[in-house]
Enzyme design. Structure first.
Site, short mmCIF file in Angstrom:
data_model
loop_
_atom_site.label_atom_id
_atom_site.label_comp_id
_atom_site.label_asym_id
_atom_site.label_seq_id
_atom_site.Cartn_x
_atom_site.Cartn_y
_atom_site.Cartn_z
N SER A 149 0.84 -1.20 0.00
CA SER A 149 0.00 0.00 0.00
C SER A 149 0.88 1.24 0.00
CB SER A 149 -0.87 0.02 1.26
OG SER A 149 -1.50 1.28 1.40
N TYR A 163 -2.33 -1.12 10.05
CA TYR A 163 -2.35 -1.41 8.61
C TYR A 163 -1.07 -0.87 7.94
CZ TYR A 163 -3.92 -1.36 3.74
OH TYR A 163 -4.02 -1.56 2.38
P1 NAD Z 1 -10.97 -6.66 -0.54
O1 NAD Z 1 -11.38 -6.49 0.88
O2 NAD Z 1 -11.98 -6.62 -1.60
O3 NAD Z 1 -10.12 -7.98 -0.73
C1 NAD Z 1 -9.30 -8.51 0.24
C2 NAD Z 1 -9.18 -9.99 0.01
O4 NAD Z 1 -8.45 -10.56 1.10
C3 NAD Z 1 -10.54 -10.67 -0.04
O5 NAD Z 1 -10.57 -11.60 -1.08
C4 NAD Z 1 -10.63 -11.36 1.31
O6 NAD Z 1 -11.41 -12.54 1.28
C5 NAD Z 1 -9.16 -11.68 1.58
N1 NAD Z 1 -8.97 -11.89 3.01
C6 NAD Z 1 -9.15 -10.99 4.00
N2 NAD Z 1 -8.94 -11.60 5.19
C7 NAD Z 1 -8.63 -12.90 4.93
C8 NAD Z 1 -8.33 -14.03 5.74
N3 NAD Z 1 -8.32 -13.98 7.07
N4 NAD Z 1 -8.08 -15.20 5.13
C9 NAD Z 1 -8.09 -15.28 3.80
N5 NAD Z 1 -8.37 -14.27 2.98
C10 NAD Z 1 -8.64 -13.08 3.54
O7 NAD Z 1 -9.88 -5.53 -0.75
P2 NAD Z 1 -8.86 -5.20 -1.94
O8 NAD Z 1 -8.88 -3.75 -2.05
O9 NAD Z 1 -9.12 -6.03 -3.15
O10 NAD Z 1 -7.49 -5.62 -1.24
C11 NAD Z 1 -6.48 -6.39 -1.88
C12 NAD Z 1 -5.12 -5.92 -1.38
O11 NAD Z 1 -4.89 -4.59 -1.82
C13 NAD Z 1 -5.00 -5.89 0.13
O12 NAD Z 1 -3.75 -6.41 0.54
C14 NAD Z 1 -5.08 -4.43 0.46
O13 NAD Z 1 -4.42 -4.09 1.67
C15 NAD Z 1 -4.43 -3.80 -0.76
N6 NAD Z 1 -4.79 -2.39 -0.97
C16 NAD Z 1 -6.08 -2.02 -1.20
C17 NAD Z 1 -6.38 -0.66 -1.37
C18 NAD Z 1 -7.79 -0.18 -1.64
O14 NAD Z 1 -8.03 1.04 -1.59
N7 NAD Z 1 -8.75 -1.02 -1.96
C19 NAD Z 1 -5.37 0.29 -1.28
C20 NAD Z 1 -4.06 -0.12 -1.04
C21 NAD Z 1 -3.79 -1.47 -0.89
#
Ligand code: NAD
Length: 257
Positions: A149, A163
């Site tokens: 991130s 985070y």
């Molecule tokens: P999301 O919440 O849609 O997806 C997160 C995924 O992680 C989901 O598929 C969920 O099932 C899985 N997950 C969460 N906890 C879990 C657990 N205990 N066991 C197994 N799986 C688990 O969010 P996203 O935005 O698609 O996030 C994907 C990555 O991108 C993450 O690492 C997040 O930190 C990073 N990210 C997201 C953003 C944003 O703004 N959406 C920004 C920066 C970084």
């Protein structure tokens, strides 16, 4: 002049994408498969959604379930994928959680939120990465791509201190693997997104409004999961191996380092 078309082809490569039932992970899984990879689509407990993504991906994709907060689950997941697919060439550590935890929170709740964040965002990544590195050693190499991130570099708001700290840990892990194991043909990369339109961002947008997010961008619209996925495919292909150790910002110009 010799014509050289750039063709990103992942035919013959097996890729494990964690958290691929939705959001950024889903977009990565679909793009990987479209480029010819066979994808292990990891989903949390909801195997139905992961199975639907695997069906949409095609090309021999298969769904796997694991709760990555469980200490033993990441290792079991990796072994299951290897036993079904024969080998794993690329690991995408995408699954992650973002828990709001104001500094004023009661100690017990704070500690639980901190531990949960570290379990999913760091410990599971560490276990999967170690498993993958040992496996890559046996098959002649491989690639790790970690979805961290912007918060790792810029910091986050105080309510998301765990985070930000967890994503900083992932960046340090990736750099260390990259510096130490490149000669064994093991590469490691980080993608550092800003806000991306997924369930993770939805709650913040719902509470504060989309303008609160888009107002900070250089570009006119919020980043979508499919603005992230093509870069991950390129890193998986081997065409960008000399960028090992790097972190690539994909944040619509909201934080330019
Ligand atoms: P999301 O919440 O849609 O997806 C997160 C995924 O992680 C989901 O598929 C969920 O099932 C899985 N997950 C969460 N906890 C879990 C657990 N205990 N066991 C197994 N799986 C688990 O969010 P996203 O935005 O698609 O996030 C994907 C990555 O991108 C993450 O690492 C997040 O930190 C990073 N990210 C997201 C953003 C944003 O703004 N959406 C920004 C920066 C970084």
């Amino acid at each position: 002049m010799e014509e050289r078309l750039m063709n990103v082809d992942l035919t013959g490569k097996n890729v494990l994408v964690t958290g691929a039932s939705r959001g950024i992970g889903r977009a990565i899984a679909l793009r990987m498969a479209a480029a010819g990879a066979r994808v292990a689509v990891h989903g949390f407990s909801n195997l139905e959604r992961a199975t639907a993504v695997a069906a949409a991906a095609g090309n021999g994709a298969h769904a796997f379930a694991a709760d990555l907060a469980d200490r033993r689950a990441p290792g079991i997941l990796f072994d299951e994928v290897v036993s079904r697919f024969g080998r794993v060439d690329v690991l995408v550590n995408n699954a992650g959680i973002s828990l709001e935890m104001p500094i004023s929170m009661p100690d017990d709740k704070w500690e639980l939120a901190w531990e949960k964040t570290m379990a999913v965002n760091v410990r599971a990544v560490e276990i999967l990465t170690r498993r993958a590195v040992r496996h890559f050693g046996k098959i002649g190499g491989g690639r790790l791509i970690h979805i961290a991130s912007r918060a790792a570099f810029r910091g986050d708001t105080p309510d998301y201190v765990a985070y930000a700290a967890s994503k900083g840990a992932v960046v340090a892990l990736s750099k260390t693997i990259a510096r130490g194991l490149g000669k064994q043909n093991i590469m490691s990369f980080v993608i550092a997104p800003g806000w991306v339109r997924t369930d993770m961002a939805a709650e913040f947008i719902e509470r504060h409004g989309e303008e609160q997010v888009t107002g900070t961008l250089a570009l006119p619209r919020l980043t979508e999961p499919d603005d992230i996925a093509p870069m991950v495919v390129l890193l998986a292909s081997g065409m960008a191996d000399h960028a090992t150790g790097t972190s690539i910002d994909i944040n619509a110009g909201s934080y330019v380092r």
